[in-house]
Write a protein that holds these residues in place. Structure first.
Motif, PDB file in Angstrom:
ATOM      1  N   VAL A   1       0.854  -1.191   0.000  1.00 16.71           N
ATOM      2  CA  VAL A   1       0.000   0.000   0.000  1.00 16.71           C
ATOM      3  C   VAL A   1       0.885   1.233   0.000  1.00 16.71           C
ATOM      4  O   VAL A   1       2.026   1.204   0.454  1.00 16.71           O
ATOM      5  CB  VAL A   1      -0.940   0.043   1.229  1.00 16.71           C
ATOM      6  N   CYS A   2       0.341   2.314  -0.517  1.00 14.35           N
ATOM      7  CA  CYS A   2       1.017   3.605  -0.492  1.00 14.35           C
ATOM      8  C   CYS A   2       0.368   4.405   0.629  1.00 14.35           C
ATOM      9  O   CYS A   2      -0.857   4.502   0.710  1.00 14.35           O
ATOM     10  CB  CYS A   2       0.837   4.319  -1.833  1.00 14.35           C
ATOM     11  N   ALA A   3       1.197   4.954   1.516  1.00 19.89           N
ATOM     12  CA  ALA A   3       0.662   5.688   2.664  1.00 19.89           C
ATOM     13  C   ALA A   3       1.379   7.011   2.822  1.00 19.89           C
ATOM     14  O   ALA A   3       2.496   7.197   2.345  1.00 19.89           O
ATOM     15  CB  ALA A   3       0.799   4.843   3.925  1.00 19.89           C
ATOM     16  N   ARG A   4       0.704   7.946   3.524  1.00 24.94           N
ATOM     17  CA  ARG A   4       1.227   9.299   3.700  1.00 24.94           C
ATOM     18  C   ARG A   4       1.180   9.682   5.175  1.00 24.94           C
ATOM     19  O   ARG A   4       0.244   9.382   5.887  1.00 24.94           O
ATOM     20  CB  ARG A   4       0.386  10.281   2.917  1.00 24.94           C
ATOM     21  N   ARG A   5       2.238  10.386   5.606  1.00 26.78           N
ATOM     22  CA  ARG A   5       2.258  11.034   6.927  1.00 26.78           C
ATOM     23  C   ARG A   5       2.900  12.385   6.705  1.00 26.78           C
ATOM     24  O   ARG A   5       4.049  12.474   6.305  1.00 26.78           O
ATOM     25  CB  ARG A   5       3.058  10.221   7.941  1.00 26.78           C
ATOM     26  N   GLY A   6       2.119  13.423   6.984  1.00 24.01           N
ATOM     27  CA  GLY A   6       2.595  14.765   6.665  1.00 24.01           C
ATOM     28  C   GLY A   6       2.729  14.871   5.150  1.00 24.01           C
ATOM     29  O   GLY A   6       1.811  14.554   4.416  1.00 24.01           O
ATOM     30  N   GLY A   7       3.864  15.247   4.647  1.00 22.05           N
ATOM     31  CA  GLY A   7       4.090  15.334   3.213  1.00 22.05           C
ATOM     32  C   GLY A   7       4.862  14.144   2.660  1.00 22.05           C
ATOM     33  O   GLY A   7       5.203  14.121   1.486  1.00 22.05           O
ATOM     34  N   GLU A   8       5.138  13.154   3.500  1.00 23.64           N
ATOM     35  CA  GLU A   8       5.975  12.023   3.084  1.00 23.64           C
ATOM     36  C   GLU A   8       5.121  10.844   2.610  1.00 23.64           C
ATOM     37  O   GLU A   8       4.213  10.393   3.302  1.00 23.64           O
ATOM     38  CB  GLU A   8       6.829  11.571   4.273  1.00 23.64           C
ATOM     39  N   LEU A   9       5.408  10.352   1.413  1.00 27.63           N
ATOM     40  CA  LEU A   9       4.774   9.141   0.882  1.00 27.63           C
ATOM     41  C   LEU A   9       5.732   7.975   1.067  1.00 27.63           C
ATOM     42  O   LEU A   9       6.941   8.125   0.874  1.00 27.63           O
ATOM     43  CB  LEU A   9       4.454   9.296  -0.604  1.00 27.63           C
ATOM     44  N   ARG A  10       5.175   6.805   1.407  1.00 20.13           N
ATOM     45  CA  ARG A  10       6.021   5.628   1.629  1.00 20.13           C
ATOM     46  C   ARG A  10       5.238   4.371   1.290  1.00 20.13           C
ATOM     47  O   ARG A  10       4.039   4.284   1.555  1.00 20.13           O
ATOM     48  CB  ARG A  10       6.449   5.620   3.091  1.00 20.13           C
ATOM     49  N   THR A  11       5.904   3.391   0.716  1.00 19.50           N
ATOM     50  CA  THR A  11       5.287   2.109   0.410  1.00 19.50           C
ATOM     51  C   THR A  11       5.500   1.163   1.577  1.00 19.50           C
ATOM     52  O   THR A  11       6.623   1.026   2.076  1.00 19.50           O
ATOM     53  CB  THR A  11       5.898   1.498  -0.869  1.00 19.50           C
ATOM     54  N   PHE A  12       4.424   0.495   2.012  1.00 20.27           N
ATOM     55  CA  PHE A  12       4.480  -0.498   3.087  1.00 20.27           C
ATOM     56  C   PHE A  12       4.062  -1.852   2.538  1.00 20.27           C
ATOM     57  O   PHE A  12       3.279  -1.934   1.590  1.00 20.27           O
ATOM     58  CB  PHE A  12       3.532  -0.107   4.228  1.00 20.27           C
ATOM     59  N   PRO A  13       4.544  -2.944   3.146  1.00 23.29           N
ATOM     60  CA  PRO A  13       4.177  -4.279   2.662  1.00 23.29           C
ATOM     61  C   PRO A  13       2.695  -4.586   2.843  1.00 23.29           C
ATOM     62  O   PRO A  13       2.133  -5.384   2.103  1.00 23.29           O
ATOM     63  CB  PRO A  13       5.019  -5.245   3.490  1.00 23.29           C
ATOM     64  N   ASN A  14       2.034  -3.949   3.824  1.00 20.10           N
ATOM     65  CA  ASN A  14       0.590  -4.138   3.992  1.00 20.10           C
ATOM     66  C   ASN A  14       0.014  -2.970   4.794  1.00 20.10           C
ATOM     67  O   ASN A  14       0.749  -2.169   5.371  1.00 20.10           O
ATOM     68  CB  ASN A  14       0.257  -5.493   4.644  1.00 20.10           C
ATOM     69  N   ALA A  15      -1.313  -2.903   4.831  1.00 15.70           N
ATOM     70  CA  ALA A  15      -2.001  -1.788   5.481  1.00 15.70           C
ATOM     71  C   ALA A  15      -1.752  -1.756   6.987  1.00 15.70           C
ATOM     72  O   ALA A  15      -1.631  -0.683   7.583  1.00 15.70           O
ATOM     73  CB  ALA A  15      -3.500  -1.872   5.188  1.00 15.70           C
ATOM     74  N   CYS A  16      -1.665  -2.916   7.619  1.00 17.30           N
ATOM     75  CA  CYS A  16      -1.444  -2.960   9.065  1.00 17.30           C
ATOM     76  C   CYS A  16      -0.128  -2.287   9.434  1.00 17.30           C
ATOM     77  O   CYS A  16      -0.073  -1.508  10.381  1.00 17.30           O
ATOM     78  CB  CYS A  16      -1.461  -4.417   9.542  1.00 17.30           C
ATOM     79  N   GLU A  17       0.916  -2.563   8.682  1.00 16.86           N
ATOM     80  CA  GLU A  17       2.217  -1.961   8.983  1.00 16.86           C
ATOM     81  C   GLU A  17       2.202  -0.450   8.751  1.00 16.86           C
ATOM     82  O   GLU A  17       2.841   0.308   9.474  1.00 16.86           O
ATOM     83  CB  GLU A  17       3.319  -2.640   8.179  1.00 16.86           C
ATOM     84  N   ALA A  18       1.452   0.003   7.753  1.00 22.10           N
ATOM     85  CA  ALA A  18       1.338   1.447   7.505  1.00 22.10           C
ATOM     86  C   ALA A  18       0.642   2.125   8.681  1.00 22.10           C
ATOM     87  O   ALA A  18       1.109   3.154   9.185  1.00 22.10           O
ATOM     88  CB  ALA A  18       0.572   1.702   6.213  1.00 22.10           C
ATOM     89  N   ARG A  19      -0.456   1.558   9.147  1.00 24.85           N
ATOM     90  CA  ARG A  19      -1.182   2.144  10.284  1.00 24.85           C
ATOM     91  C   ARG A  19      -0.349   2.094  11.562  1.00 24.85           C
ATOM     92  O   ARG A  19      -0.379   3.021  12.367  1.00 24.85           O
ATOM     93  CB  ARG A  19      -2.501   1.410  10.491  1.00 24.85           C
ATOM     94  N   ALA A  20       0.398   1.008  11.755  1.00 23.11           N
ATOM     95  CA  ALA A  20       1.231   0.885  12.953  1.00 23.11           C
ATOM     96  C   ALA A  20       2.318   1.954  12.982  1.00 23.11           C
ATOM     97  O   ALA A  20       2.758   2.367  14.052  1.00 23.11           O
ATOM     98  CB  ALA A  20       1.857  -0.509  13.010  1.00 23.11           C
ATOM     99  N   ALA A  21       2.762   2.393  11.810  1.00 24.37           N
ATOM    100  CA  ALA A  21       3.783   3.439  11.723  1.00 24.37           C
ATOM    101  C   ALA A  21       3.153   4.836  11.718  1.00 24.37           C
ATOM    102  O   ALA A  21       3.839   5.826  11.486  1.00 24.37           O
ATOM    103  CB  ALA A  21       4.635   3.238  10.473  1.00 24.37           C
ATOM    104  N   ASP A  22       1.821   4.896  11.954  1.00 22.89           N
ATOM    105  CA  ASP A  22       1.095   6.153  12.018  1.00 22.89           C
ATOM    106  C   ASP A  22       1.000   6.863  10.667  1.00 22.89           C
ATOM    107  O   ASP A  22       1.069   8.085  10.585  1.00 22.89           O
ATOM    108  CB  ASP A  22       1.715   7.077  13.072  1.00 22.89           C
TER     109      ASP A  22
END
Length: 134
Positions: free
Chosen positions: A104-125
């Protein structure tokens, strides 16, 4: 000559003497080291019991508070106007995710980052903005 006689006369002597005394009586005012810093503003003495949960962070500790006043009073910085995604009660709880690979592609502030799954993206806030790589 008359000038010198006038200076050395009694009236001239008094004027000259008073001028010397006034010149010697100078006042020096010391303002000190500079302006004093303002004392810190006192925090709120009490907070309401209204429930408007916020997610707040202090260092590596993330915690959900019932309202912004309580978070501020505890020395936390508000990061979201909603509860922390992992619960965050008591602070710093670790989220465990599966090893499933569904990027999944996720954003925090202005930073975009690819995570292996949605759970890991949410865990990293991070907030998920799309499926697949960024």
């Amino acid at each position: 000559m008359r000038f010198l006689a006038a200076i050395f006369s009694r009236q001239g002597f008094v004027v000259l003497f008073l001028s010397a005394v006034l010149a010697a009586c100078t006042v020096v005012v010391d303002d000190g080291p500079g302006p004093r810093p303002r004392p810190p503003r006192p925090g709120p003495q009490f907070c309401t019991k209204q429930y408007e949960p916020v997610c707040a962070r202090r260092g590596g500790d993330r915690q959900t508070f019932a309202n912004a006043c309580l978070a501020d009073r505890a020395g936390y910085r508000i990061v979201r106007d909603s509860p922390c995604r992992d619960g965050g009660e008591g602070g710093g709880e670790q989220t465990f995710c599966t090893r499933e690979y569904a990027p999944v592609c996720a954003r925090r502030g202005g930073e975009l980052r690819t995570f292996p799954n949605a759970c890991e993206a949410r865990a990293a806030d991070y907030r998920i903005v799309g499926g697949g790589r960024c």
